[in-house]
Design an enzyme around this catalytic site. Structure first.
Site, PDB file in Angstrom:
ATOM      1  N   TRP A 200       0.843  -1.194   0.000  1.00  0.00           N
ATOM      2  CA  TRP A 200       0.000   0.000   0.000  1.00  0.00           C
ATOM      3  C   TRP A 200       0.889   1.260   0.000  1.00  0.00           C
ATOM      4  O   TRP A 200       1.866   1.328   0.752  1.00  0.00           O
ATOM      5  CB  TRP A 200      -0.908  -0.001   1.247  1.00  0.00           C
ATOM      6  CG  TRP A 200      -1.692   1.261   1.357  1.00  0.00           C
ATOM      7  CD1 TRP A 200      -2.821   1.580   0.665  1.00  0.00           C
ATOM      8  CD2 TRP A 200      -1.380   2.395   2.171  1.00  0.00           C
ATOM      9  NE1 TRP A 200      -3.235   2.846   1.003  1.00  0.00           N
ATOM     10  CE2 TRP A 200      -2.370   3.374   1.932  1.00  0.00           C
ATOM     11  CE3 TRP A 200      -0.365   2.685   3.083  1.00  0.00           C
ATOM     12  CZ2 TRP A 200      -2.383   4.608   2.563  1.00  0.00           C
ATOM     13  CZ3 TRP A 200      -0.370   3.925   3.705  1.00  0.00           C
ATOM     14  CH2 TRP A 200      -1.377   4.867   3.451  1.00  0.00           C
ATOM     15  N   ASP A 367     -15.954  12.244  -2.346  1.00  0.00           N
ATOM     16  CA  ASP A 367     -15.390  10.943  -1.964  1.00  0.00           C
ATOM     17  C   ASP A 367     -16.198  10.333  -0.821  1.00  0.00           C
ATOM     18  O   ASP A 367     -17.352  10.703  -0.573  1.00  0.00           O
ATOM     19  CB  ASP A 367     -13.899  11.128  -1.610  1.00  0.00           C
ATOM     20  CG  ASP A 367     -13.060   9.898  -1.914  1.00  0.00           C
ATOM     21  OD1 ASP A 367     -13.081   8.963  -1.093  1.00  0.00           O
ATOM     22  OD2 ASP A 367     -12.392   9.852  -2.969  1.00  0.00           O
ATOM     23  N   ASP A 368     -15.593   9.426  -0.115  1.00  0.00           N
ATOM     24  CA  ASP A 368     -16.219   8.664   0.975  1.00  0.00           C
ATOM     25  C   ASP A 368     -16.863   9.598   2.014  1.00  0.00           C
ATOM     26  O   ASP A 368     -16.343  10.681   2.287  1.00  0.00           O
ATOM     27  CB  ASP A 368     -15.088   7.856   1.636  1.00  0.00           C
ATOM     28  CG  ASP A 368     -15.611   6.756   2.521  1.00  0.00           C
ATOM     29  OD1 ASP A 368     -16.824   6.677   2.715  1.00  0.00           O
ATOM     30  OD2 ASP A 368     -14.770   5.972   3.011  1.00  0.00           O
ATOM     31  N   ARG A 444      -9.930  -2.868   7.509  1.00  0.00           N
ATOM     32  CA  ARG A 444     -10.448  -1.489   7.636  1.00  0.00           C
ATOM     33  C   ARG A 444     -11.858  -1.525   8.258  1.00  0.00           C
ATOM     34  O   ARG A 444     -12.751  -0.815   7.833  1.00  0.00           O
ATOM     35  CB  ARG A 444     -10.507  -0.819   6.260  1.00  0.00           C
ATOM     36  CG  ARG A 444     -10.361   0.689   6.311  1.00  0.00           C
ATOM     37  CD  ARG A 444     -10.812   1.332   5.013  1.00  0.00           C
ATOM     38  NE  ARG A 444     -10.481   2.747   4.976  1.00  0.00           N
ATOM     39  CZ  ARG A 444     -11.095   3.648   4.258  1.00  0.00           C
ATOM     40  NH1 ARG A 444     -12.081   3.316   3.478  1.00  0.00           N
ATOM     41  NH2 ARG A 444     -10.736   4.905   4.278  1.00  0.00           N
ATOM     42  N   LYS A 477     -16.029   6.931  -8.816  1.00  0.00           N
ATOM     43  CA  LYS A 477     -14.783   6.329  -8.304  1.00  0.00           C
ATOM     44  C   LYS A 477     -15.211   5.076  -7.540  1.00  0.00           C
ATOM     45  O   LYS A 477     -15.866   5.163  -6.505  1.00  0.00           O
ATOM     46  CB  LYS A 477     -14.074   7.303  -7.375  1.00  0.00           C
ATOM     47  CG  LYS A 477     -12.803   6.746  -6.756  1.00  0.00           C
ATOM     48  CD  LYS A 477     -12.149   7.819  -5.887  1.00  0.00           C
ATOM     49  CE  LYS A 477     -10.946   7.304  -5.125  1.00  0.00           C
ATOM     50  NZ  LYS A 477     -10.425   8.307  -4.191  1.00  0.00           N
ATOM     51  N   TRP A 478     -14.843   3.922  -8.077  1.00  0.00           N
ATOM     52  CA  TRP A 478     -15.275   2.623  -7.537  1.00  0.00           C
ATOM     53  C   TRP A 478     -14.129   2.074  -6.698  1.00  0.00           C
ATOM     54  O   TRP A 478     -13.132   1.620  -7.232  1.00  0.00           O
ATOM     55  CB  TRP A 478     -15.609   1.701  -8.706  1.00  0.00           C
ATOM     56  CG  TRP A 478     -16.030   0.311  -8.387  1.00  0.00           C
ATOM     57  CD1 TRP A 478     -15.582  -0.513  -7.403  1.00  0.00           C
ATOM     58  CD2 TRP A 478     -17.000  -0.450  -9.113  1.00  0.00           C
ATOM     59  NE1 TRP A 478     -16.204  -1.723  -7.463  1.00  0.00           N
ATOM     60  CE2 TRP A 478     -17.087  -1.713  -8.510  1.00  0.00           C
ATOM     61  CE3 TRP A 478     -17.802  -0.192 -10.237  1.00  0.00           C
ATOM     62  CZ2 TRP A 478     -17.925  -2.714  -8.984  1.00  0.00           C
ATOM     63  CZ3 TRP A 478     -18.632  -1.196 -10.713  1.00  0.00           C
ATOM     64  CH2 TRP A 478     -18.695  -2.436 -10.084  1.00  0.00           C
ATOM     65  N   ASP A 479     -14.319   2.122  -5.395  1.00  0.00           N
ATOM     66  CA  ASP A 479     -13.239   1.757  -4.474  1.00  0.00           C
ATOM     67  C   ASP A 479     -13.393   0.315  -3.996  1.00  0.00           C
ATOM     68  O   ASP A 479     -14.452  -0.318  -4.170  1.00  0.00           O
ATOM     69  CB  ASP A 479     -13.295   2.734  -3.288  1.00  0.00           C
ATOM     70  CG  ASP A 479     -11.947   2.925  -2.603  1.00  0.00           C
ATOM     71  OD1 ASP A 479     -11.030   2.127  -2.846  1.00  0.00           O
ATOM     72  OD2 ASP A 479     -11.820   3.883  -1.802  1.00  0.00           O
ATOM     73  N   MET A 480     -12.385  -0.225  -3.344  1.00  0.00           N
ATOM     74  CA  MET A 480     -12.389  -1.611  -2.843  1.00  0.00           C
ATOM     75  C   MET A 480     -11.260  -1.686  -1.836  1.00  0.00           C
ATOM     76  O   MET A 480     -10.109  -1.745  -2.219  1.00  0.00           O
ATOM     77  CB  MET A 480     -12.102  -2.523  -4.046  1.00  0.00           C
ATOM     78  CG  MET A 480     -12.419  -3.969  -3.903  1.00  0.00           C
ATOM     79  SD  MET A 480     -11.074  -4.879  -3.146  1.00  0.00           S
ATOM     80  CE  MET A 480     -11.673  -6.518  -3.249  1.00  0.00           C
ATOM     81  N   ASN A 481     -11.609  -1.628  -0.540  1.00  0.00           N
ATOM     82  CA  ASN A 481     -10.568  -1.351   0.447  1.00  0.00           C
ATOM     83  C   ASN A 481     -10.112  -2.506   1.329  1.00  0.00           C
ATOM     84  O   ASN A 481      -9.616  -2.268   2.427  1.00  0.00           O
ATOM     85  CB  ASN A 481     -11.026  -0.189   1.330  1.00  0.00           C
ATOM     86  CG  ASN A 481     -10.831   1.137   0.620  1.00  0.00           C
ATOM     87  OD1 ASN A 481      -9.735   1.458   0.194  1.00  0.00           O
ATOM     88  ND2 ASN A 481     -11.889   1.890   0.462  1.00  0.00           N
ATOM     89  N   ASP A 549      -2.627   5.596  -3.064  1.00  0.00           N
ATOM     90  CA  ASP A 549      -3.050   6.527  -2.018  1.00  0.00           C
ATOM     91  C   ASP A 549      -1.920   7.460  -1.619  1.00  0.00           C
ATOM     92  O   ASP A 549      -2.127   8.387  -0.835  1.00  0.00           O
ATOM     93  CB  ASP A 549      -3.525   5.755  -0.779  1.00  0.00           C
ATOM     94  CG  ASP A 549      -5.000   5.419  -0.879  1.00  0.00           C
ATOM     95  OD1 ASP A 549      -5.674   5.936  -1.788  1.00  0.00           O
ATOM     96  OD2 ASP A 549      -5.482   4.634  -0.046  1.00  0.00           O
TER      97      ASP A 549
END
Ligand code: DGJ
Length: 739
Positions: A200, A367-368, A444, A477-481, A549
């Protein structure tokens, strides 16, 4: 140039102007490899390249013949336990427990064009004359199983696509426990292996090391392609550089678990394989069922690594990415994440958007943190309804207000994930991937939805439809954390649990396909805690990806330089962020932050209200610059010049397709005392064109700039007192225009 079959010698020759790939049907019916490399002129027979030797102790196929040993033959589709002692390309478990397979040639077809791979991302053609395809059908007579070896060679690209389809025509249920998409047996192992490794916030560092005997592999077992190892392997000769020599690049158009390896045997041959990771793959094949592997891509260059990378770049840009945004310069955006994190209100967002508009920004991305109760990482994923306390007019009301400012509006979402603290979890606890009677690990503080279950994908699609149908959204924005763990689906019986990792990714692809078809004008940017899913599979649906990031300009030099090994500039999300940088506390000049971020999709990730007037004026100029040059930067030809992995300096450049304009980015991390003289040798220019160099007081022909170099030494290199703007983290752009 075609794909030809020579019946007298049973030889296939796949060729274009740059590369040849030669196969032969061997006496035992298996397919042997004769050659992969620089283009050869065609002839009837290449039998001399079929090397055999009567080796002591070898396991041999024919009674009395000590020369034909699969152990020592270069095989195209090696099976397990049948005399080839290296890693197999297929592992097929039978009802009686045997894994022996014996595929023999039955027939082949050659045709122009390239068929789609159903349900999977893949490269494509727009016209049939762009590429030729060969399907070789091999058959195991005992098992009644077909395998179709699928090859597409592009006419004008040094690119060979390779995949395999396996079909069970027998009555037994078989289990496919491994299937490489590509198997290439090279006749020697005299290569350096190139990998893109990291973690990361430090993704895709270039690592180069010599091949040695034994297996060298990279992989993901995380359910996504990962920060750690990008699905890419490169092989280069010792003498190969960015500008000369032989290089081969391999990748997989896939976003989940993969294995890529080079198996160097003790006879100095090298077997390259790339495909699904067999450890997390076990696929039952019942009567009349088939399985299609993801597509592998092989690029060959005889002119160094830059040419290899450029072949990947143009392929991914033009024949992997799709949709309206494929060929369009990307909007300059402002993302609020590092500016506000979860702490915002409609008022804040509108003030930021207004300030962004004043600077010249074109797209505002929220964003989030916009959905019900999402004020920390601990809650609300899954409940994709706007938080009316923060956004009293909802997403659609906010989008309208942002549009009224003259900006497009974009939204963050993380559709594959869920928090315990969510209404969705209360209602559908079984929709979380989890192994019965075992504790479940969080990442997370969140959990993974079971996208292998089509009901879950349908539900998430409806939910996203609800948002996208009712608000004017131009970008997602397609996130995947988090990585997947305790992978088990209550939707499938116990003997199908080996399919879940792959089915999960197929579910993700299905959702992407449905959304991109229903909303063709939306620009999708993929993201997975930065760059954990920066892979060719994603680029088929989302033409750009959040690169990392880490927004620190100096770290980004390495990340973007490494990413360029495979991925085009138009795909790299890159933003200017505030200082001190949030990941490293480092302060770099605003000019350097922009000079790095220009080589990507470009945007800002900060609170523009906090900038002073001088900074705002500088940003206006930066945005003006990017608007002028983004077509060239994002769609020109990119060259790596000086590597940040080798020292204090980094340089790269892009050249327009007509060679009339070029931009060189030059970066020096630390200031040196009483500096040495410096030059950078440019590439890709027309040697006979005279270029005006903005920022220099002389003109030069392309030949001088490429062979003597561009001088980057500071005029005050030996002085004691540095001028303003000099010192650590210096960067410069040189703009070259044909006179
Ligand atoms: C991880 C992403 O990479 C960031 O850019 C940001 O979107 C956060 N997730 C939000 O949770």
């Amino acid at each position: 140039m075609p794909i030809v079959f020579h019946p007298t010698t049973n030889t296939f020759h796949l060729m274009n102007d740059t590369m040849s790939y030669i196969l032969k049907i061997l006496p035992d019916g298996s397919i042997g490899q004769l050659y992969c490399g620089r283009a050869l002129r065609d002839k009837e027979s290449f039998d001399e390249l079929f090397e055999t030797a009567a080796r002591p102790m070898a396991v041999c196929a024919f009674e009395g013949d000590k020369t034909f040993s699969l152990e020592h033959i270069r095989n195209e589709f090696p099976g397990a336990f049948f005399g080839d002692m290296r890693m197999p390309a297929i592992d097929l478990k039978q009802e009686n427990g045997s894994r022996v397979v014996r595929f023999r040639y039955k027939s082949h077809t050659i045709f122009s064009g390239k068929p789609k791979l159903e349900g999977l991302p893949a490269t494509y053609v727009e016209h049939d004359d762009e590429a030729n395809t060969l399907h070789i059908h091999v058959y195991d007579e005992l098992l009644h199983v077909w395998a179709t070896l699928q090859y597409t060679l592009y006419e004008k690209r040094p690119v060979l696509c390779r995949s395999v389809k396996v079909e069970n025509a027998g009555s037994d249920t078989l289990v496919l426990d491994g299937l490489a998409s590509l198997n290439l047996d090279l006749p020697d192992a005299g290569y350096d292996l190139i990998e893109l490794t990291g973690a990361w916030a430090r993704e895709r560092s270039i690592k180069v090391q010599p091949l040695h005997e034994g297996i060298q592999s990279i992989y993901s077992l995380r359910g996504h392609s990962s920060h750690n190892f990008n699905p890419f392997l490169g092989l280069k000769r010792k003498e190969t550089t960015e500008t000369q020599g032989e290089a081969l690049g391999f990748t997989l158009v896939y976003s989940g678990n993969f294995l890529a390896q080079v198996d160097v045997d003790t006879y100095n041959t090298a077997r390259v394989q790339i495909g699904l990771h067999p450890f997390t793959f076990s696929w039952p094949l019942r009567r009349n069922e088939s399985f299609q592997s993801p597509e592998a891509i092989l690029v060959y260059s005889s002119q160094g690594m830059n040419v290899m990378s450029q072949a990947f770049h143009s392929l991914f840009r033009e024949r992997l990415a799709r949709g309206m945004w494929r060929d369009k310069p990307r909007p300059i955006l402002l993302n609020n994440w590092e500016g506000t994190y979860f702490d915002f209100h409609e008022k804040t967002i509108l003030e930021m958007a207004k300030a962004a508009k004043d600077l010249g920004v074109e797209l505002f991305v929220l964003d989030d943190g916009w959905f019900e109760g999402r004020n920390t990482e601990h809650t609300s994923l899954g409940d994709w309804r706007p938080d009316m306390d923060k956004l009293p007019k909802g997403i659609s009301g906010l989008a309208d207000q942002i549009n009224a400012l003259g900006l497009r509006f974009g939204l963050w979402i993380e559709p594959e994930m869920i928090n315990y603290h969510s209404k969705m979890y209360e209602q559908m606890p079984d929709w979380v991937l989890h192994t019965p009677n075992r504790p479940l690990s969080h990442g997370r503080h969140q959990f993974v939805l079971d996208f292998s279950n089509p009901d879950v994908v349908d539900f998430v699609f409806e939910m996203m439809k609800d948002i996208l149908d009712h608000a004017n959204i131009d970008y997602i924005k397609w996130d995947m954390n988090r990585s997947l763990s305790e992978v088990y689906s209550s939707h499938y019986p116990h003997d199908e649990q080996g399919t879940i990792y792959h089915r999960f990714i197929l579910g993700v692809y299905d959702l992407y396909e449905r959304l991109t078809s229903r909303y063709p004008n939306i620009l999708f940017e993929s993201c997975a805690s930065g760059g954990a899913r920066f892979d060719p599979g994603m680029l088929y649906y989302a033409p750009q990806a959040w690169t990392s990031d880490d927004t620190d300009a100096i770290e980004r030099l390495k990340i973007q330089y490494g990413t360029s090994m495979l991925y085009p500039i138009s795909s790299m999300g890159s933003h200017v962020s505030a200082i001190p940088n949030h990941q490293l506390n480092r302060s770099t000049p605003l000019s350097t932050r922009a000079n790095v971020a220009y080589f990507g999709t470009f945007g800002y990730e900060l609170d523009p209200r906090k900038m002073d007037e001088a900074e705002k004026e500088q940003i206006r100029k930066q945005i003006g610059f990017m608007k002028q040059y983004r077509s060239l930067i994002q769609f020109g030809t990119f060259y790596r010049l000086l590597s940040p992995f080798d020292g204090n300096e980094t340089a790269w450049m892009v050249v327009s397709n007509d060679q009339k304009t070029a931009i060189v980015g030059y970066y020096r991390t630390l200031q040196e005392v009483n500096e040495r003289y410096r030059r950078v040798r440019l590439q890709g220019l027309d040697p006979n064109t005279l270029y005006q160099i903005e920022g220099c007081d002389y003109d030069a022909y392309g030949d001088e700039l490429m062979y003597a170099g561009l001088i980057t030494t500071d005029a005050s290199a030996g002085e004691h007192n540095l001028k303003a703007g000099e010192g650590d983290y210096l960067s410069r752009l040189y703009i070259l225009r044909a006179r």
